[in-house]
Design an enzyme around this catalytic site. Structure first.
Site: not given
Ligand code: C6P
Length: 407
Positions: A123, A200, A203, A226, A364
């Site tokens: 991401h 990271d 997920q 999430k 993203c």
């Molecule tokens: N992915 C998706 O729809 P934030 O926005 O900081 O809470 O998370 C960022 C982020 C970082 N790493 C991974 C693997 C992610 O999936 C995400 C967030 C969402 O896939 C929003 S782009």
């Protein structure tokens, strides 16, 4: 028959709202999960009964608010098997957590010619902070090669490691492919090379039991929103020795030990990394979300998320003119797909007209889109409130999309 793990309409009020005249089929939990009533109630309870700033004032409300927030921290520390609550730093989410590691540890310890190893599936939040760190320090980014099905193997990571590797940064679960990366083995290799392991967990933490000590990771980033928690709250976990060695990145109130006109010294962990008033209600709400997840059981959630993703993959792959990305199995929680000849945004619009919420776009993860040789995909993602009935709705909506555009 795969059933939901929770009483959906009882616990999650949003499912009582029809969307475009249909039952809400929420298949976008990877973007953000829905919230149980007890999490929503915990926010109003905080504001109605104990609203005060934390760690500052010496009155009843301030003490109760501090106790509630620190209780949530301890709860979250236990949830990921941290060695102690001081290793849990509250941030706005995964993005802020990863940026903090790059600034706090990376800026201090990287030099020109050092190497940062990442994968093409990352991401942007686990990519751009490292790109920027490389630009600031003269370090080099090295990409792991992925297998044809989009998996990262231990061998492919090993091939990119050298005696200059300082950081290996990898998602535990891909937000597009649903693949589960071998974090424990990669952490072992990273350490052998003299590098730190940054995970990271955006997920993964919502969908599987997390044990940072069993992984032997060095830093872990994840987002509350999430995993049934409020938006605007997340966690940076780090080994205390590394957090102690790193420099703070946000300067101001509550992160100091002593200040004079020309200099300052830093507070102990976790305050050193929590300058300014934190998202108190959010932290409390995330603690309640963790309680809820524990009550359902993370092993059950792990099994459910895998079953849902693998079954959705299997059924989507049977539809002619549908491409599904990543391996059929093992995978968890998300399935990315395209209906040939139809833009994913149009797919998502037909789905929405039937009450089915999915995400469409590059998620993203533009380097991964290039690797897949697509501009964008549709994506269905699942959580503990979804059941096989929702996969039926996904399949029917896909068939309807094909019919609609044929007309
Ligand atoms: N992915 C998706 O729809 P934030 O926005 O900081 O809470 O998370 C960022 C982020 C970082 N790493 C991974 C693997 C992610 O999936 C995400 C967030 C969402 O896939 C929003 S782009």
């Amino acid at each position: 028959m795969i059933s939901a793990l929770v009483d959906v309409s009882e616990d999650f009020p949003i499912f009582n709202r029809p969307i475009n005249g249909h039952r809400l089929v929420y298949l976008d939990s990877a973007a953000t999960s829905q919230k149980p009533q007890i999490v929503i109630d915990s926010l109003t309870h905080y504001y109605e009964t104990m609203n005060a700033n934390v760690l500052r004032s010496a009155h009843t409300l301030a003490e109760e608010a501090t106790t509630a927030m620190e209780g949530a921290r301890a709860n979250i520390a236990q949830f990921i098997n941290a060695r102690g609550p001081e290793e849990v730093i509250f941030t706005r989410g995964t993005t802020e957590s990863l940026n903090t590691v790059a600034r706090a540890w990376g800026d201090k310890f990287l030099e020109a010619g050092d190497e940062i190893v990442i994968s093409p599936m990352e991401h942007h939040s686990n990519l751009i902070p490292w790109q920027q760190l490389a630009k600031r320090t003269g370090a080099l980014l090295r990409y792991v090669d992925m297998e044809e099905d989009g998996t990262v193997t231990v061998g492919s990571v090993q091939r990119q490691l050298s005696d200059r590797t300082r950081i290996v940064a990898l998602s535990a679960v891909s937000n597009v492919l649903g693949t589960i990366n071998p974090i424990r083995e990669v952490a072992r290799l990273a350490h052998q090379a003299g590098a730190i392991m940054v995970v990271d967990g955006a997920q993964s933490v919502p969908h599987q039991p997390t044990d940072v000590q069993a992984w032997d990771a060095d830093f872990l980033a994840f987002s509350g929103h999430k995993m049934l928690g409020p938006t605007g709250i997340g966690v940076l976990w780090g080994k205390s020795s590394l957090l102690d060695a790193a420099d703070p990145v946000m300067f101001g109130g509550e992160m100091i030990a002593y200040v004079d006109r020309d200099s300052a010294t830093w507070a102990e962990l976790p305050a050193k990394f929590e300058g300014g008033t934190p998202h108190i209600a959010g932290a409390i709400g995330l603690g309640v979300a963790v309680d809820y997840l524990n009550t359902v059981g993370m092993h059950r959630i792990e099994q459910h998320s895998k079953q849902m993703a693998e079954e959705a993959y299997r059924r989507l792959a049977q539809i002619s003119g549908v491409n599904v990305y990543g391996p059929p199995s093992p995978r968890t929680s998300v399935v990315a797909f395209n209906v040939v000849g139809i833009h994913p945004h149009d797919v998502a619009q037909v789905f929405d007209s039937r009450g089915v919420a999915i995400r469409a776009g590059h998620h993203c993860a533009q380097p991964l889109m290039h690797w897949l040789d697509v501009g964008a995909t549709a994506r269905a993602s699942f959580y503990l409130y979804n059941s096989e009935r929702d996969i039926d709705a996904l399949i029917e909506a896909t068939e309807e999309t094909k019919r609609y555009f044929r007309r």
